[in-house]
Each structure stands twice: as C-alpha cells, then as structure tokens.
Design a protein around this motif. Structure first.
Motif, short mmCIF file in Angstrom:
data_model
loop_
_atom_site.label_atom_id
_atom_site.label_comp_id
_atom_site.label_asym_id
_atom_site.label_seq_id
_atom_site.Cartn_x
_atom_site.Cartn_y
_atom_site.Cartn_z
N VAL A 1 -4.35 94.92 -31.95
CA VAL A 1 -4.25 96.30 -32.46
C VAL A 1 -2.78 96.60 -32.75
N PRO A 2 -2.39 96.75 -34.02
CA PRO A 2 -0.97 96.97 -34.35
C PRO A 2 -0.35 98.17 -33.65
N THR A 3 -1.11 99.25 -33.51
CA THR A 3 -0.53 100.46 -32.89
C THR A 3 -0.24 100.30 -31.41
N LEU A 4 -0.75 99.22 -30.81
CA LEU A 4 -0.53 99.00 -29.38
C LEU A 4 0.55 97.95 -29.11
N GLU A 5 1.27 97.53 -30.14
CA GLU A 5 2.24 96.47 -29.95
C GLU A 5 3.31 96.86 -28.92
N ALA A 6 3.83 98.07 -29.02
CA ALA A 6 4.87 98.50 -28.08
C ALA A 6 4.33 98.53 -26.65
N ARG A 7 3.09 99.01 -26.49
CA ARG A 7 2.49 99.05 -25.15
C ARG A 7 2.27 97.64 -24.62
N CYS A 8 1.83 96.73 -25.49
CA CYS A 8 1.63 95.34 -25.05
C CYS A 8 2.95 94.74 -24.57
N GLU A 9 4.00 95.01 -25.32
CA GLU A 9 5.30 94.46 -24.93
C GLU A 9 5.74 95.03 -23.57
N GLU A 10 5.48 96.30 -23.35
CA GLU A 10 5.83 96.91 -22.07
C GLU A 10 5.07 96.25 -20.92
N VAL A 11 3.78 95.99 -21.12
CA VAL A 11 2.97 95.40 -20.06
C VAL A 11 3.37 93.94 -19.82
N LEU A 12 3.68 93.21 -20.90
CA LEU A 12 4.15 91.84 -20.73
C LEU A 12 5.43 91.80 -19.89
N THR A 13 6.35 92.70 -20.19
CA THR A 13 7.58 92.78 -19.41
C THR A 13 7.27 93.14 -17.96
N ALA A 14 6.31 94.05 -17.76
CA ALA A 14 5.92 94.43 -16.40
C ALA A 14 5.31 93.25 -15.66
N TRP A 15 4.57 92.40 -16.37
CA TRP A 15 4.02 91.19 -15.72
C TRP A 15 5.16 90.27 -15.28
N ALA A 16 6.17 90.14 -16.12
CA ALA A 16 7.31 89.30 -15.73
C ALA A 16 7.99 89.84 -14.48
N GLU A 17 8.17 91.13 -14.43
CA GLU A 17 8.80 91.75 -13.25
C GLU A 17 7.91 91.59 -12.02
N ALA A 18 6.60 91.69 -12.22
CA ALA A 18 5.67 91.56 -11.10
C ALA A 18 5.63 90.13 -10.57
N VAL A 19 5.79 89.15 -11.46
CA VAL A 19 5.87 87.76 -11.01
C VAL A 19 7.14 87.57 -10.19
N ALA A 20 8.24 88.17 -10.66
CA ALA A 20 9.52 88.02 -9.97
C ALA A 20 9.49 88.59 -8.56
N ASP A 21 8.79 89.72 -8.38
CA ASP A 21 8.78 90.33 -7.05
C ASP A 21 7.56 89.93 -6.21
N GLY A 22 6.74 89.01 -6.74
CA GLY A 22 5.61 88.50 -5.97
C GLY A 22 4.37 89.35 -6.02
N THR A 23 4.35 90.39 -6.84
CA THR A 23 3.15 91.23 -6.93
C THR A 23 2.02 90.50 -7.66
N LEU A 24 2.36 89.71 -8.69
CA LEU A 24 1.38 88.89 -9.40
C LEU A 24 1.68 87.42 -9.14
N ASP A 25 0.63 86.63 -8.98
CA ASP A 25 0.80 85.20 -8.74
C ASP A 25 1.31 84.53 -10.02
N ALA A 26 2.40 83.78 -9.90
CA ALA A 26 3.06 83.20 -11.06
C ALA A 26 2.16 82.19 -11.78
N ASP A 27 1.50 81.29 -11.04
CA ASP A 27 0.67 80.28 -11.69
C ASP A 27 -0.49 80.91 -12.45
N ALA A 28 -1.11 81.92 -11.85
CA ALA A 28 -2.22 82.58 -12.53
C ALA A 28 -1.76 83.27 -13.80
N VAL A 29 -0.62 83.93 -13.75
CA VAL A 29 -0.09 84.62 -14.93
C VAL A 29 0.22 83.62 -16.04
N VAL A 30 0.85 82.50 -15.69
CA VAL A 30 1.20 81.49 -16.69
C VAL A 30 -0.06 80.93 -17.34
#
Length: 718
Positions: free
Chosen positions: A609-638
């Motif tokens: 959905v083109p109109t959600l590109e900015a939101r997708c980018e925000e959530v992708l960045t949030a996933w990276a931050e969550a992997v860094a702080d251990g909130t999301l499992d790194a292997d599962a995210v990858v």
C-alpha cells in the motif's frame, strides 16, 4: 491447530534457532497457552455470588394468590430430561433471568466420564457479542460442567429472521451434551418462533412473577438478617403468615407496608433489599428507609418546592451532585458556571445573603467546610438528576453542555469524570434515553482522563439488556462516520471492559475507524486500542485471527476495509513495552510455521500500500530497535524479514531500510546491525526443497497476497 507455551528456562528452540532475552516469556507462562488458530467462542462471565445466593437462599416460589409459579420448575424439568437448550420467553418483569438461574443452580447432572457424585454447575452469563445474530457466524461457549444463561430479551423482538437465530442456539445442544453443560436463553415476549413445532418445543412461557414486596422481605430476611434486628424494619420482615391478620391498632402496622408494593419489578425488589441493608448497617432511620423505598421522591419533591423561586439554589444542588467531594467554594463556582453568572457580587449582597453551608444543607448536602458530600443519602444524587431530567426537560441540552464545561481538561470537575460517567450511565439506563451519552464525544477528545470516562460511560450502558443493543449499534454507526468526534469515541470505547465483553463488536468498530482516509487522531486512537487488545493474552487469538481474515477478505484497494486491515497489521507489529503484541506474535512464530506465514503475509500486505510506506518504515526501524534491546528475538525477525524481502525487494520502505536513503547522514546503530544480520542470512546457503522454494527455519515462503489460496472464507469473520 497450534498453541504456544514457553518452557521454564525461557528459551525456545526449533530447527537450530535459539531465542534468548525473551522479555515476555514469563508473561505467557504465567497466563495460559495462546492458540492463535482456533476460533474463540462468545465471551462469558461468572454469575456473581450475590445472584446465586439470591436464587438459592431467598427464592419466592408463589404468586400473590399463593399459587406456585411454574417457570423455574418447568425449566428444571426440561433440563432434567436432557434438554440442553431451554428458552424462557415472556414480558419484562416476570422474573425470567432469576428463574433460569434458579433452575440451573438446582440441576445436579453427572458429567460425561465422571462416575462420582452429581455436581453443581458453574454458572456463567454469555454476552451477545454479535452485530447481527442471524448473519454473523459465532461459536457459543461449551466448557465442561457449565450452566450458561444468555439474555437476548432486549433484541429478540427485532430479529428479522427469528428462525435462523433460534436454530443457531438450539443447534448447540449436542456440543453442550458432550461437555455436560446446559444453556438457558432468556427471550422477550415476542420474537422467538414458538409456533414452530421444533423451535418451540423447549420454550417455557413466563407469565407470573412473585410479588415484589415478598421478594424484598424474603431477601432481607434470608440474605441480610442484620436488618431484621433493627426496630424500624423488624415489622417489615415479619412472617408472611401474619400478613393476613388484622392489626389491633395503627401502631402495629409495619412501617414500610404502604411502600413495599406487590407490583415492584423482581429485579428492583432485590436491589431495594440490598440498599435497605446498607442503610441499616450505617445506622439509618425509618425516614431514610422510606426515602430509599420511594427512591427519594418525597425528599426531592420537598427540595424542589422549597427552591421553586431560587435558580441559584437549584443550580447549587446540581453543582453539589456533580462536584461531590469538592469544596463549597468550588461547588459555588460550578453553580455560577451553569447560570452563566460571571458578575462580581456587591459587598451588600455578600453580607446580607445566606451563608453557603446553610444553602447547601437546605438542598440536603453536608459540608464540613472542606468538602461537600451526599454520603449520608445513598442514591439521592441520582434521584435529583433524574428529577431534573424528567420534570425540567427543557434543561437537558444546557445540562449536557455544562457537564462538558465542568469536565474539560482544566475544568473544575475534570477529576470527577468517572463518578459523573456513572451518574449519566444510570440516568440513561433508568430513563431509556441515549441523550446523556452526548458528553462522550467531548470526553474522547480530552486526553486520557476523558477517554477513560467515555469508555466507562458507554461500556456500562452497552451492557444493559434493554438499551445495550441500541448503544452497540450506534457505536458501529459512529465508527463509520466522517465525524472525527464520533469516530474517536467509537475507538475509545473499545478499550477497557467493552473489548473484553464484546471483542467482536470492538474489532468491527476499530476496523471502520482504521479505514478513514486520513491518518488522523481517531486512527491513532484505534491503533493504540488495537495494540492493547492484542497484548491481552486472552484476546490475542481473536484479534490476530480477525485481522488475518480482514487481509484475505478485503482485497480491493478502493475498499476502506483494505486500508484498515493493513493499518491493523502494522499496529500489531509495532513493538511496545506497554503493549507487547508484536513480541507475543514473534515468539509464537518460533514454534508455529502458521504464525510465521501470517507475519510474512501481513508485512507483504502492508508494504503493498503506497500510502503506508512511511508507517512501514517506522515499524521496520522499531523492529531493529526491539532486536537491539532484546524485545524481539533476532533470529525470528531475520527469518520473517528475509522472506518478505524475497517478495518486496524493490518496495520503497524495504529498499530504504536495507540500502539507506540518499542524503541521510546518520543511521541508527540498531538499523545497521539488523541490516548486517539480514545480509548475512541472505547469503547463507539453504537447502532447496522440491518446487524451488527456499525452506527457511520459520516455514516455507508463501505466495504474494493476491494468491487465490489465501482468500478462503473462514467461519467467524467479523
């Protein structure tokens, strides 16, 4: 069908993946297994002990002429003959709910596979969480050894296809039989197809109810024996056998005999007994008891007669009710706000007028100089508000507007929103009037306290058997309207108790709000509420299943539900320490390929959905931050993101996330680290199974979202 539970060592392993730092493992382990792929039944809540005690210990079985009322015995007889679904139909005030509970409480079945003694059923109220009983697909609950009561009396007369509804309930009998459980449906006077030889076979018609005065006395006698020890009530609970005896004198007449009426609604009589017991415990007087039986009509009438020529005193009374607990000066300020009186009084008027405490006492309020209270008159504030609403109906619009002013973020009554919400909810239910709910839009736009108040107000009225169906319909209507205020309040009410009692309807409201063209404040509220629902381990299966059905059901980009479904996915996938829905889902994907497939499908749908590109980018960045702080499992995210990359490598948000954006001077270390993990895994050779698809540790790659295999109808779609 899969479920998820976390091992005691907080590590999950599958196919070589080890999940460490799983912050929420203990939450799942302390809660229960999460089954993300099983349709949840309609919600149910335990019947309160007070209700069970009333039908077991304080039952009144005869009508005013001493003849046995057959409703409960007939229901019990049918249940005893292994009828698993019995319907009680009849007009209001015939004690249908109590009769159903009485029969279920007396039933002593032998559970399937149990050769031991007969057991009491666990009694539960089933909540009618549907939009249309005829059109919706839903599961009725069927726990082991349950006695379910489902009240549809407020809507059965409006059913368009009563035969369809009746078959749904009666068709549940076989499942109940397997579980040793029973269902009693309480219907209205009209609606249930009693004339049908099959659908009407298990209908019990409620015609007579016990006299209200006997219900009140029996409740006092059996449930509140302390009341009988007080002299002013002792005569009112005397043995029924003496009622036919003539009194030797007026003095021997029971103090409340002229007020405890036989025509009282059974439910009102039971509530009255409980309230009289509270007055007795607090040392009340006979006058207090009489006032309570009369619902304070005499006292309120006297106050209104005495203040007939004083708008100031009547405004003071209203302000004291709304601002109970505030100081006299604040109550006075609230009264002046109602009157629009901002003029400064002259010193002569101040010195010659009645003092404020005297004026408050004249309208029955108590003041110790620091706070105004009606605690000595329980129920009096609601009676006064009801009198204003009913007898001075022209004041209704001004009263609602004044409440909005009082409870504005900086208003005098901002801290009283929960108590005012309860008063307005009681008023709406007792008057069968939705207009007191008009404050909800203002509250919903007024920050956390206002949103909590709006949710509390609307959720309470939505539970009412009579008014609830209309309120729930109105909420769904508001959710789909263009009005920002209406959409916001529809989203707000979906938090708290409403989401637990009516999750299906809450999700429908949220879907409509999430489909708004602009990402406005109403959409933001809906996203937050959806995350909160998804973070409740009891609601997550229903939430995740429903959102996945939206993805497959709404395929046309010009359909507002198409946008809503993809916004919903992004909302649930955004990591949050306060609302850990994303953590729960990623952890579940480690054990269950179905969940991994759904995560990939959700990402793929949102990225398309083109109109959600900015939101997708925000959530992708949030996933990276969550992997860094251990909130999301790194292997599962990858694993999940690499599967998404194979389908959406050239999609804007993903290409930006992997390759960066031109002109950007700094990228967070968490994003850099996740890029490195993705690239390393991408270059890691994997065995290729027959068919050419790459097999990942989280399950096979799935087809793009326009694959027809994903568009299968599923029972229970919202």
């Amino acid at each position: 069908m899969t479920s998820f539970s976390v091992p005691p060592d907080n590590r999950v392993s599958r196919g070589g993946i080890h999940a460490a730092n799983n912050t929420y493992s203990t939450l799942l382990q302390a809660g229960r297994d999460i089954n993300l792929h099983q349709q949840e039944p309609l919600p149910s809540v335990p019947v309160p002990t007070s209700e069970i005690d009333a039908v077991r210990r304080a039952w009144v079985a005869e009508d005013g002429e001493g003849k046995e009322i057959a409703t409960a015995p007939e229901v019990l007889a049918m249940l005893g003959l292994d009828e698993r679904v019995v319907v009680i139909a009849g007009p209001p005030g015939t004690g249908k709910t109590a009769a159903g509970l009485r029969a279920l409480s007396e039933l002593r079945p032998v559970l399937p596979g149990n050769s031991g003694p007969r057991l009491r059923l666990r009694l539960e109220h089933v909540l009618p969480d549907w939009e249309s009983v005829e059109k919706d697909k839903f599961l009725l609950p069927a726990g082991h050894g349950r006695g379910y009561l489902l009240d549809v009396s407020g809507e059965s007369a409006r059913w368009e296809k009563p035969e369809v509804a009746a078959r749904k309930f009666l068709g549940h009998a076989e499942m109940l039989r397997k579980r040793g459980s029973y269902l009693v449906v309480v219907a209205g006077e009209h609606g249930w197809p009693e004339s049908d030889p099959v659908l009407g076979r298990t209908v019990v018609r409620a015609v007579h109810a016990p006299p209200g005065d006997r219900i009140a006395r029996h409740h006092i006698e059996q449930l509140f024996p302390g009341v009988a020890r007080r002299g002013w009530l002792q005569e009112s609970v005397r043995d029924v056998a003496r009622q036919g005896e003539e009194s030797d004198s007026e003095d021997r007449r029971a103090p409340l005999d002229d007020l405890l009426r036989a025509d009282m609604h059974p439910g009102d009589a039971a509530v009255l007994a409980r309230e009289l017991s509270r007055i007795s415990e607090s040392g009340g007087t006979l006058k207090d008891a009489r006032d309570l039986v009369l619902r304070w009509r005499e006292r309120v009438g006297n106050v209104f007669r005495e203040t007939q020529d004083s708008a100031d005193d009547r405004a003071l009374l209203l302000a004291a009710i709304m601002l109970e607990g505030h100081s006299p000066a604040e109550v006075l300020a609230g009264a002046r706000l109602l009157l629009g009186d901002q003029k400064t009084r002259g010193i002569r008027d101040i010195l010659t007028g009645r003092d404020l405490v005297t004026r408050l006492e004249a309208v029955q309020a108590k003041s110790d100089g620091q706070r105004v209270s009606f605690s000595h008159l329980p129920g009096y504030p609601a009676a006064v508000l009801r009198h204003f609403w009913r007898q001075l109906s022209d004041i209704q619009p001004s009263l609602i507007q004044w409440v909005k002013q009082l409870t504005a973020p900086k208003g005098i009554g901002a801290g009283r929103i929960p108590q005012i919400a309860d008063l307005l909810a009681q008023l709406a239910v007792e008057e069968s009037d939705l207009r007191p709910l008009d404050v909800a839009q203002s509250w919903a736009a007024a920050g956390d306290a206002g949103q909590d108040g709006a949710s509390r107000l609307l959720a309470r009225v939505a539970r009412d058997p009579a008014l609830g169906p209309e309120v729930r319909t109105k909420l769904r209507s508001w959710a789909g309207q263009g009005s920002l205020a209406n959409a916001t309040v529809a989203a707000v009410v979906c938090q708290g108790s409403f989401s637990k009692e009516y999750p299906r309807q809450a999700l429908t409201c949220l879907r409509w709000v999430l489909g708004r063209g602009e990402h406005d404040s109403a959409v933001s509220v809906a996203e937050e509420v959806l995350r909160a629902m998804g973070s409740d381990v009891r609601l997550l299966p229903r939430v995740w299943d429903t959102v996945n059905k939206w993805l497959t059901e709404y395929q046309q980009p010009d359909d507002r539900n198409h946008l809503a479904a993809r916004r919903a996915v992004l909302s649930l996938l955004r990591p949050s320490t306060e609302h850990p829905a994303a953590t729960l889902l990623v952890a579940n994907a480690l054990e269950h390929p179905d969940t991994a497939d759904e995560l990939v499908r959700g990402w793929s749908a949102a990225l398309s959905v083109p109109t959600l590109e900015a939101r997708c980018e925000e959530v992708l960045t949030a996933w990276a931050e969550a992997v860094a702080d251990g909130t999301l499992d790194a292997d599962a995210v990858v694993e999940v993101l690499n599967r998404v990359i194979r389908e959406h490598w050239m999609t804007g948000p993903l290409s930006t996330f992997i390759a960066g954006r031109a002109g950007t001077g700094y990228t967070a270390q968490s994003v850099v680290d996740l890029r490195e993990r993705l690239i390393l895994r991408w270059n890691d050779p994997r065995p290729t199974p027959p068919g050419g698809q790459t097999q990942t540790l989280l399950g096979p790659a799935i087809a793009p979202e326009d694959d027809s295999s994903l568009r299968t109808g599923t029972e229970g779609a919202t």
